[in-house]
Design an enzyme around this catalytic site. Structure first.
Site, PDB file in Angstrom:
ATOM      1  N   GLY A   1     -11.237  10.479  -8.305  1.00 31.01           N
ATOM      2  CA  GLY A   1     -12.578  10.030  -8.654  1.00 31.01           C
ATOM      3  C   GLY A   1     -12.732   9.322  -9.983  1.00 31.01           C
ATOM      4  O   GLY A   1     -13.845   9.033 -10.406  1.00 31.01           O
TER       5      GLY A   1
ATOM      6  N   TRP B   1     -12.068   6.222 -10.821  1.00 29.31           N
ATOM      7  CA  TRP B   1     -12.689   4.884 -10.685  1.00 29.31           C
ATOM      8  C   TRP B   1     -14.195   5.036 -10.482  1.00 29.31           C
ATOM      9  O   TRP B   1     -14.983   4.263 -11.009  1.00 29.31           O
ATOM     10  CB  TRP B   1     -12.064   4.092  -9.519  1.00 29.31           C
ATOM     11  CG  TRP B   1     -10.760   3.446  -9.871  1.00 29.31           C
ATOM     12  CD1 TRP B   1      -9.886   3.823 -10.841  1.00 29.31           C
ATOM     13  CD2 TRP B   1     -10.187   2.278  -9.251  1.00 29.31           C
ATOM     14  NE1 TRP B   1      -8.798   2.979 -10.861  1.00 29.31           N
ATOM     15  CE2 TRP B   1      -8.962   2.024  -9.898  1.00 29.31           C
ATOM     16  CE3 TRP B   1     -10.580   1.449  -8.199  1.00 29.31           C
ATOM     17  CZ2 TRP B   1      -8.134   0.957  -9.536  1.00 29.31           C
ATOM     18  CZ3 TRP B   1      -9.756   0.376  -7.833  1.00 29.31           C
ATOM     19  CH2 TRP B   1      -8.548   0.140  -8.505  1.00 29.31           C
TER      20      TRP B   1
ATOM     21  N   ASP C   1     -12.257   8.602   0.859  1.00 31.23           N
ATOM     22  CA  ASP C   1     -10.840   8.985   0.735  1.00 31.23           C
ATOM     23  C   ASP C   1     -10.495   9.988   1.837  1.00 31.23           C
ATOM     24  O   ASP C   1     -11.374  10.642   2.398  1.00 31.23           O
ATOM     25  CB  ASP C   1     -10.561   9.621  -0.639  1.00 31.23           C
ATOM     26  CG  ASP C   1      -9.070   9.558  -1.002  1.00 31.23           C
ATOM     27  OD1 ASP C   1      -8.707   8.757  -1.892  1.00 31.23           O
ATOM     28  OD2 ASP C   1      -8.259  10.284  -0.385  1.00 31.23           O
TER      29      ASP C   1
ATOM     30  N   ASP D   1     -10.859   8.207   6.932  1.00 31.77           N
ATOM     31  CA  ASP D   1      -9.721   7.301   6.958  1.00 31.77           C
ATOM     32  C   ASP D   1     -10.257   5.871   6.991  1.00 31.77           C
ATOM     33  O   ASP D   1     -10.923   5.479   7.960  1.00 31.77           O
ATOM     34  CB  ASP D   1      -8.881   7.606   8.208  1.00 31.77           C
ATOM     35  CG  ASP D   1      -7.629   6.756   8.289  1.00 31.77           C
ATOM     36  OD1 ASP D   1      -7.537   5.753   7.543  1.00 31.77           O
ATOM     37  OD2 ASP D   1      -6.757   7.087   9.104  1.00 31.77           O
TER      38      ASP D   1
ATOM     39  N   ASP E   1      -7.967   1.282  -4.326  1.00 31.84           N
ATOM     40  CA  ASP E   1      -6.785   1.772  -5.040  1.00 31.84           C
ATOM     41  C   ASP E   1      -5.934   2.564  -4.035  1.00 31.84           C
ATOM     42  O   ASP E   1      -5.115   3.397  -4.434  1.00 31.84           O
ATOM     43  CB  ASP E   1      -7.249   2.670  -6.198  1.00 31.84           C
ATOM     44  CG  ASP E   1      -6.198   2.845  -7.292  1.00 31.84           C
ATOM     45  OD1 ASP E   1      -5.292   1.993  -7.382  1.00 31.84           O
ATOM     46  OD2 ASP E   1      -6.289   3.820  -8.053  1.00 31.84           O
TER      47      ASP E   1
ATOM     48  N   LYS F   1      -5.286  -2.749  -4.748  1.00 33.12           N
ATOM     49  CA  LYS F   1      -3.891  -2.515  -5.142  1.00 33.12           C
ATOM     50  C   LYS F   1      -2.945  -2.817  -3.996  1.00 33.12           C
ATOM     51  O   LYS F   1      -3.264  -2.583  -2.834  1.00 33.12           O
ATOM     52  CB  LYS F   1      -3.747  -1.042  -5.526  1.00 33.12           C
ATOM     53  CG  LYS F   1      -2.317  -0.621  -5.809  1.00 33.12           C
ATOM     54  CD  LYS F   1      -2.269   0.606  -6.650  1.00 33.12           C
ATOM     55  CE  LYS F   1      -2.463   1.877  -5.846  1.00 33.12           C
ATOM     56  NZ  LYS F   1      -2.501   3.041  -6.756  1.00 33.12           N
TER      57      LYS F   1
HETATM   58  C1  LIG Z   1      -3.967   6.299  -6.432  1.00 30.22           C
HETATM   59  S1  LIG Z   1      -5.086   7.287  -5.520  1.00 30.22           S
HETATM   60  C2  LIG Z   1      -6.635   6.667  -6.013  1.00 30.22           C
HETATM   61  C3  LIG Z   1      -7.036   7.022  -7.418  1.00 30.22           C
HETATM   62  C4  LIG Z   1      -8.484   6.697  -7.707  1.00 30.22           C
HETATM   63  N1  LIG Z   1      -8.670   5.257  -7.814  1.00 30.22           N
HETATM   64  C5  LIG Z   1      -8.970   7.308  -8.996  1.00 30.22           C
HETATM   65  O1  LIG Z   1      -9.150   6.572  -9.934  1.00 30.22           O
HETATM   66  O2  LIG Z   1      -9.186   8.507  -9.058  1.00 30.22           O
HETATM   67  C6  LIG Z   1      -4.873   6.627  -3.908  1.00 30.22           C
HETATM   68  C7  LIG Z   1      -5.730   7.296  -2.855  1.00 30.22           C
HETATM   69  O3  LIG Z   1      -5.687   6.518  -1.638  1.00 30.22           O
HETATM   70  C8  LIG Z   1      -6.018   7.405  -0.600  1.00 30.22           C
HETATM   71  N2  LIG Z   1      -5.738   6.820   0.717  1.00 30.22           N
HETATM   72  C9  LIG Z   1      -4.544   6.395   1.201  1.00 30.22           C
HETATM   73  N3  LIG Z   1      -4.687   5.957   2.470  1.00 30.22           N
HETATM   74  C10 LIG Z   1      -6.002   6.095   2.787  1.00 30.22           C
HETATM   75  C11 LIG Z   1      -6.767   5.831   3.957  1.00 30.22           C
HETATM   76  N4  LIG Z   1      -6.211   5.315   5.054  1.00 30.22           N
HETATM   77  N5  LIG Z   1      -8.094   6.096   3.943  1.00 30.22           N
HETATM   78  C12 LIG Z   1      -8.666   6.634   2.828  1.00 30.22           C
HETATM   79  N6  LIG Z   1      -7.989   6.897   1.680  1.00 30.22           N
HETATM   80  C13 LIG Z   1      -6.680   6.642   1.660  1.00 30.22           C
HETATM   81  C14 LIG Z   1      -5.162   8.629  -0.914  1.00 30.22           C
HETATM   82  O4  LIG Z   1      -5.676   9.782  -0.262  1.00 30.22           O
HETATM   83  C15 LIG Z   1      -5.254   8.686  -2.442  1.00 30.22           C
HETATM   84  O5  LIG Z   1      -6.183   9.662  -2.866  1.00 30.22           O
END
Ligand SMILES: C[S@@+](CC[C@H](N)C(=O)[O-])C[C@H]1O[C@@H](n2cnc3c(N)ncnc32)[C@H](O)[C@@H]1O
Length: 203
Positions: free
Chosen positions: A57, A59, A77, A95, A117, A157
């Site tokens: 969280g 961002w 997420d 998802d 991200d 990203k």
């Molecule tokens: C690097 S973290 C994000 C960090 C976030 N931007 C922050 O600042 O706190 C990447 C996130 O992408 C999510 N993610 C990956 N594939 C996903 C999907 N298909 N749907 C939703 N979230 C996804 C993961 O669960 C993970 O929590």
């Protein structure tokens, strides 16, 4: 429950990690978004922002500071965001690959900015991780093209791999400007890049 990034013992000497902890942010990733936003001026006061892959969280914390009380943000997420956020910031577990954009727009209206991200669970197999990350990037772009207002912005990203030029082409087709960007806070050796699309073209 997933392990919180700021509880990672290996990160304890990382300056961004220490700074995030001292400033009460949920993760070091906040400084990457801050850098992207300062450079490209994406998020405005009273803006409407969709944040894909928002856990834990940080961002959303940054977005909340930028949009103020009169803006709106939605974070999605696979995992539940557990930090406290202002009431104009909503989070949902879901998802993004299964997101129905028509339903999203019906419910929330269009957005000014879409951020992603999203990152795959890494396997250590470089090509496989890049491929999966590129897939998530393309999903984020598809969502952005469906829910952004004309003139809206996109930043996402991707672990840079062989399809990177195709991804840039796809962003260019939908946005007036497209720029790859590697924030200073990126860990050395990381393949991580962000791609920014400014000003969604009218379709
Ligand atoms: C690097 S973290 C994000 C960090 C976030 N931007 C922050 O600042 O706190 C990447 C996130 O992408 C999510 N993610 C990956 N594939 C996903 C999907 N298909 N749907 C939703 N979230 C996804 C993961 O669960 C993970 O929590």
């Amino acid at each position: 429950m997933r392990k919180h990034p700021l509880s990672d013992r290996r990160a304890r000497h990382d300056p961004a990690y220490l700074r995030a902890k001292a400033e009460n942010y949920a993760g070091r990733a906040i400084y990457k978004l801050q850098e992207i936003d300062r450079k490209f001026r994406l998020i405005r006061h009273r803006g409407r922002v969709l944040d894909l892959g928002c856990w834990p969280g940080s961002w959303l914390q940054y977005v909340g500071e930028r949009i103020g009380d009169e803006g709106f943000a939605l974070g999605i997420d696979l995992d539940e965001v557990e930090i406290g956020l202002p009431s104009n910031i909503e989070t949902r577990v879901g998802d993004v690959e299964k997101l129905n954009c028509d339903v999203l727009v019906e419910r929330y209206g269009v957005f000014d900015v879409v951020l992603s991200d999203m990152a795959p669970n890494t396997t250590g197999i470089r090509e496989a991780d890049q491929w999966r990350s590129e897939e998530l990037f393309l999903v984020a772009l598809k969502v952005a093209l469906a829910v952004l207002r004309p003139g809206g912005h996109f930043a996402a990203k991707v672990f840079q791999g062989g399809r990177f030029p195709d991804l840039l082409r796809a962003v260019r087709a939908g946005f007036e400007e497209c720029k790859p960007f590697r924030p200073d806070g990126t860990r050395p050796g990381s393949l991580e890049q962000y791609v920014v699309g400014k000003s969604r073209r009218r379709s």
